[in-house]
Motif scaffolding. Structure first.
Motif, PDB file in Angstrom:
ATOM      1  N   UNK A   1       7.012  61.834  10.850  1.00 53.64           N
ATOM      2  CA  UNK A   1       7.869  62.972  11.161  1.00 53.64           C
ATOM      3  C   UNK A   1       7.422  64.230  10.423  1.00 53.64           C
ATOM      4  N   UNK A   2       7.585  65.367  11.079  1.00 52.96           N
ATOM      5  CA  UNK A   2       7.486  66.636  10.383  1.00 52.96           C
ATOM      6  C   UNK A   2       8.636  66.698   9.373  1.00 52.96           C
ATOM      7  N   UNK A   3       8.332  67.001   8.120  1.00 52.62           N
ATOM      8  CA  UNK A   3       9.331  66.888   7.057  1.00 52.62           C
ATOM      9  C   UNK A   3      10.522  67.811   7.278  1.00 52.62           C
ATOM     10  N   UNK A   4      10.235  69.072   7.582  1.00 48.76           N
ATOM     11  CA  UNK A   4      11.333  70.022   7.773  1.00 48.76           C
ATOM     12  C   UNK A   4      12.176  69.670   8.986  1.00 48.76           C
ATOM     13  N   UNK A   5      11.515  69.291  10.081  1.00 45.17           N
ATOM     14  CA  UNK A   5      12.249  68.987  11.311  1.00 45.17           C
ATOM     15  C   UNK A   5      13.159  67.780  11.116  1.00 45.17           C
ATOM     16  N   UNK A   6      12.667  66.758  10.406  1.00 45.70           N
ATOM     17  CA  UNK A   6      13.446  65.549  10.192  1.00 45.70           C
ATOM     18  C   UNK A   6      14.648  65.814   9.281  1.00 45.70           C
ATOM     19  N   UNK A   7      14.400  66.455   8.154  1.00 44.84           N
ATOM     20  CA  UNK A   7      15.493  66.728   7.222  1.00 44.84           C
ATOM     21  C   UNK A   7      16.522  67.649   7.862  1.00 44.84           C
ATOM     22  N   UNK A   8      16.054  68.611   8.646  1.00 46.48           N
ATOM     23  CA  UNK A   8      17.000  69.512   9.300  1.00 46.48           C
ATOM     24  C   UNK A   8      17.853  68.760  10.320  1.00 46.48           C
ATOM     25  N   UNK A   9      17.251  67.837  11.066  1.00 49.70           N
ATOM     26  CA  UNK A   9      18.038  67.055  12.028  1.00 49.70           C
ATOM     27  C   UNK A   9      19.127  66.270  11.310  1.00 49.70           C
ATOM     28  N   UNK A  10      18.781  65.624  10.197  1.00 50.44           N
ATOM     29  CA  UNK A  10      19.773  64.881   9.430  1.00 50.44           C
ATOM     30  C   UNK A  10      20.867  65.807   8.895  1.00 50.44           C
ATOM     31  N   UNK A  11      20.438  66.949   8.378  1.00 47.38           N
ATOM     32  CA  UNK A  11      21.371  67.872   7.731  1.00 47.38           C
ATOM     33  C   UNK A  11      22.317  68.507   8.733  1.00 47.38           C
ATOM     34  N   UNK A  12      21.755  69.104   9.763  1.00 57.04           N
ATOM     35  CA  UNK A  12      22.575  69.784  10.762  1.00 57.04           C
ATOM     36  C   UNK A  12      23.484  68.790  11.490  1.00 57.04           C
ATOM     37  N   UNK A  13      22.967  67.578  11.715  1.00 56.26           N
ATOM     38  CA  UNK A  13      23.756  66.573  12.434  1.00 56.26           C
ATOM     39  C   UNK A  13      24.902  66.047  11.589  1.00 56.26           C
ATOM     40  N   UNK A  14      24.698  65.910  10.291  1.00 55.08           N
ATOM     41  CA  UNK A  14      25.794  65.427   9.447  1.00 55.08           C
ATOM     42  C   UNK A  14      26.899  66.468   9.344  1.00 55.08           C
ATOM     43  N   UNK A  15      26.547  67.750   9.467  1.00 57.01           N
ATOM     44  CA  UNK A  15      27.560  68.811   9.539  1.00 57.01           C
ATOM     45  C   UNK A  15      28.308  68.732  10.870  1.00 57.01           C
ATOM     46  N   UNK A  16      27.597  68.341  11.920  1.00 54.12           N
ATOM     47  CA  UNK A  16      28.222  68.206  13.234  1.00 54.12           C
ATOM     48  C   UNK A  16      28.560  69.533  13.874  1.00 54.12           C
ATOM     49  N   UNK A  17      27.700  70.542  13.685  1.00 51.76           N
ATOM     50  CA  UNK A  17      28.004  71.895  14.168  1.00 51.76           C
ATOM     51  C   UNK A  17      27.356  72.211  15.517  1.00 51.76           C
ATOM     52  N   UNK A  18      26.710  71.236  16.119  1.00 45.23           N
ATOM     53  CA  UNK A  18      26.059  71.459  17.407  1.00 45.23           C
ATOM     54  C   UNK A  18      26.387  70.316  18.361  1.00 45.23           C
ATOM     55  N   UNK A  19      26.199  70.577  19.655  1.00 45.70           N
ATOM     56  CA  UNK A  19      26.228  69.495  20.636  1.00 45.70           C
ATOM     57  C   UNK A  19      24.972  68.646  20.456  1.00 45.70           C
ATOM     58  N   UNK A  20      25.036  67.376  20.864  1.00 45.01           N
ATOM     59  CA  UNK A  20      23.813  66.557  20.811  1.00 45.01           C
ATOM     60  C   UNK A  20      22.728  67.109  21.735  1.00 45.01           C
ATOM     61  N   UNK A  21      21.543  67.362  21.182  1.00 39.71           N
ATOM     62  CA  UNK A  21      20.396  67.832  21.956  1.00 39.71           C
ATOM     63  C   UNK A  21      19.154  67.110  21.433  1.00 39.71           C
ATOM     64  N   UNK A  22      18.494  66.306  22.272  1.00 35.54           N
ATOM     65  CA  UNK A  22      18.855  65.904  23.629  1.00 35.54           C
ATOM     66  C   UNK A  22      20.180  65.146  23.649  1.00 35.54           C
ATOM     67  N   UNK A  23      20.860  65.213  24.786  1.00 36.96           N
ATOM     68  CA  UNK A  23      22.184  64.607  24.852  1.00 36.96           C
ATOM     69  C   UNK A  23      22.146  63.079  24.803  1.00 36.96           C
ATOM     70  N   UNK A  24      21.062  62.475  25.274  1.00 40.59           N
ATOM     71  CA  UNK A  24      20.974  61.009  25.302  1.00 40.59           C
ATOM     72  C   UNK A  24      20.853  60.438  23.903  1.00 40.59           C
ATOM     73  N   UNK A  25      20.014  61.007  23.086  1.00 34.90           N
ATOM     74  CA  UNK A  25      19.829  60.591  21.692  1.00 34.90           C
ATOM     75  C   UNK A  25      18.939  61.632  21.030  1.00 34.90           C
ATOM     76  N   UNK A  26      19.163  61.905  19.751  1.00 35.89           N
ATOM     77  CA  UNK A  26      18.336  62.876  19.039  1.00 35.89           C
ATOM     78  C   UNK A  26      16.895  62.379  18.941  1.00 35.89           C
ATOM     79  N   UNK A  27      15.964  63.324  18.855  1.00 35.37           N
ATOM     80  CA  UNK A  27      14.533  63.005  18.899  1.00 35.37           C
ATOM     81  C   UNK A  27      14.117  62.044  17.795  1.00 35.37           C
ATOM     82  N   UNK A  28      14.455  62.368  16.541  1.00 35.82           N
ATOM     83  CA  UNK A  28      14.058  61.502  15.437  1.00 35.82           C
ATOM     84  C   UNK A  28      14.848  60.198  15.438  1.00 35.82           C
ATOM     85  N   UNK A  29      16.106  60.275  15.843  1.00 36.64           N
ATOM     86  CA  UNK A  29      16.940  59.071  15.888  1.00 36.64           C
ATOM     87  C   UNK A  29      16.337  58.051  16.853  1.00 36.64           C
TER      88      UNK A  29
END
Length: 549
Positions: free
Chosen positions: A129-157
């Motif tokens: 994983x790209x370090x910044x992209x992965x940590x940002x996905x975890x961080x932003x997702x734990x805040x829950x401030x966005x809709x799921x994108x992609x809606x089916x499942x997050x890229x790193x997940x």
């Protein structure tokens, strides 16, 4: 002990209920048994022991600590963007890994921070994983401030889930190619979505022939009976005996051969099974492969593999028949997280479902193109795994579909934890717990089961009629059938001892069988349940002897 206070006719009426609804009747009776003890000051001497539901009484604490530690970092990231009383901003991606690394070093005593750092490093190292992209996905997702994108499942997940499933469901030997995943609100939502989308897309029609490998989790029996489906169901019975009076709970060749019928469109199985709790044998897996290759190439398989982690070397049928199989997995039982609602549907990118969609007649394609026309200019190209997502939100709400992002983060941390030494040690520990409880139950019940190295042990199904034949012969077995309803023992257990079990017949198993969950009570409770079950069994034998004069 006295007989149950209910009449045989009343018991017959209750037998029509789903086991999970009948359980509530038993719970009420068990509560009455606790309260109604004339002449006793201690009303708790009858202890209610509810082994009817499979919610485990363990939890994986490490990944949860890591999740909460991540929350503190995520809040710091939010406040970094916009600081005001109770007000923050959306975390930024650039430089997020470096800030995370600094946060870890600055808070060495924060519970969960060390495991969180290990999980992040495992994701980066194993999946590139790209370090910044992965940590940002975890961080932003734990805040829950966005809709799921992609809606089916997050890229790193999705990449993490692929790795977890490859390790635990495919025995680290995944088939060639990739599976795509849809993160769902537990395995139950996955079941609902699959049946719904297969119908919506014309791959199943009302009245079609399907098959169930039984005994099986009751909803797989009850859903096909709904007026929405009214499927013609063929049962593939696990009716082999290891020896006289001892069920093996395995599928004979002639039962599996029923699936050769090309009219059977779908087969559903729980693997390891529920309630017998045995992983599918290689013999049956090989027979299924032959059937698909030679007799029924378009057979769809839904495999529910929630208990796979409880069997050493488990390998899903999805690994052997990836083109034909929809894989359902829930994290609930392994991690003790039924309340989190974490599950996935997996479908190989090269699959017979998309192949069948492409070969539908023109009028069917036109209907489906109209259904999905608002999503893309080329609706015919939408893959089934993505149609599942759209259908889960009535298509019109596809743009807001998907499992909540904090849930997807928790799912990721559970998966990454499993890839660490700590996660593997945890897995061995919970396997040992259920096996210990099984041995205590059998010790108390004085009943024998077949030896099987592929036993998950999360549940056990005990065939009381087979036990009757084993101990006292056919005459006693005939007496039981003629004199009592098959669920009579469960009423006696609840009323007299406070023990709540489920009826195996409700899972399309033998009518005189009982299901015991080995996951949700303390170890020694299973010894008590075994003793109570043995006492009830002996009561029937005494009544039989008395009836003979």
């Amino acid at each position: 002990m006295p007989k149950t206070s209910l009449t045989r006719q009343q018991i017959q009426q209750y037998a029509q209920l789903s086991p999970f609804e009948l359980k509530n009747v038993f719970i009420d009776l068990a509560k009455e048994a606790q309260a109604d003890q004339p002449g006793q000051k201690d009303k708790s001497s009858v202890q209610m022991l509810n082994a009817g539901r499979g919610n485990p009484n363990w939890t994986a604490t490490g990944p949860r600590e890591a999740f909460y530690a991540l929350g503190y970092f995520a809040l710091e990231e939010s406040r970094r963007v916009w600081t005001a009383d109770n007000l923050g901003g959306m975390p930024e991606q650039e430089g997020s890994y470096e800030r995370f690394d600094t946060f870890v070093r600055r808070h060495p005593d924060l519970p969960g921070i060390e495991l969180l750092a290990q999980c992040v490093q495992k994701g980066i190292q194993r999946f590139g994983f790209d370090k910044d992209a992965f940590v940002h996905e975890l961080t932003d997702s734990s805040i829950g401030d966005n809709y799921p994108v992609p809606d089916r499942i997050l890229t790193h997940v999705q990449e993490i889930v692929r790795g977890y499933v490859a390790d635990e469901m495919f025995d680290k030997k995944p088939p060639a190619g990739d599976f795509s995943y849809f993160a769902t609100e537990g395995g139950t939502a996955a079941m609902c979505y699959i049946f719904d989308s297969l119908m919506k897309n014309g791959l199943l029609k009302k009245g079609d022939k399907i098959a169930l490998m039984v005994p099986v989790f009751t909803p797989y029996i009850e859903i096909p009976e709904l007026d929405t489906y009214e499927f013609d169901v063929t049962y593939v019975q696990a009716n082999m005996f290891a020896e006289a009076g001892v069920r093996e709970w395995r599928y004979p060749e002639e039962e599996v051969a029923k699936l050769e019928d090309p009219e059977i469109k779908l087969i559903c199985l729980v693997n390891p099974s529920n309630p017998p709790s045995l992983a599918l044998s290689q013999r049956v897996a090989d027979q299924l492969k032959t059937i698909v290759a030679e007799k029924n190439p378009h057979l769809l398989i839904v495999t529910d593999d929630v208990y796979g982690t409880f069997v050493e070397g488990f390998r899903s049928i999805a690994a052997d028949l990836p083109r034909n199989t929809l894989l359902v997995y829930s994290y609930s039982k392994h991690y003790g997280c039924t309340g989190w609602r974490l599950g996935v549907i997996g479908l190989h990118d090269d699959n017979v479902i998309d192949e069948r969609l492409a070969s539908l007649p023109a009028d069917a394609k036109e209907r489906l193109n109209k259904r999905y026309a608002t999503l893309t200019l080329e609706p015919e190209k939408i893959k089934f795994i993505d149609r599942l997502v759209a259908d889960s939100r009535q298509v019109a709400l596809n743009h807001t579909a998907g499992l909540s992002l904090p849930q997807q983060v928790m799912l990721s941390l559970f998966s990454l934890f499993d890839m660490l030494e700590e996660g593997q040690a945890y897995k061995l520990r919970i396997r040992a717990i259920v096996q210990q409880r099984l041995q205590l139950l059998l010790e108390g019940a004085q009943m024998k089961i077949a030896d099987d190295p592929h036993r998950a042990g999360y549940y056990i199904e005990l065939d009381l009629m087979a036990q009757a034949q084993l101990e006292h012969g056919e005459e006693f077995a005939a007496y039981l059938e003629q004199s009592y309803e098959p669920i009579d023992p469960l009423f006696r257990l609840a009323q007299q001892t406070g023990v709540v079990l489920l009826n195996g017949g409700g899972f399309e198993g033998p009518q005189w069988s009982v299901r015991v969950s080995l996951a949700n009570l303390d170890d020694l409770d299973y010894l008590k349940i075994g003793h109570h079950l043995r006492a009830i069994f002996n009561d029937y034998a005494e009544e039989w002897r008395a009836s003979k004069g």
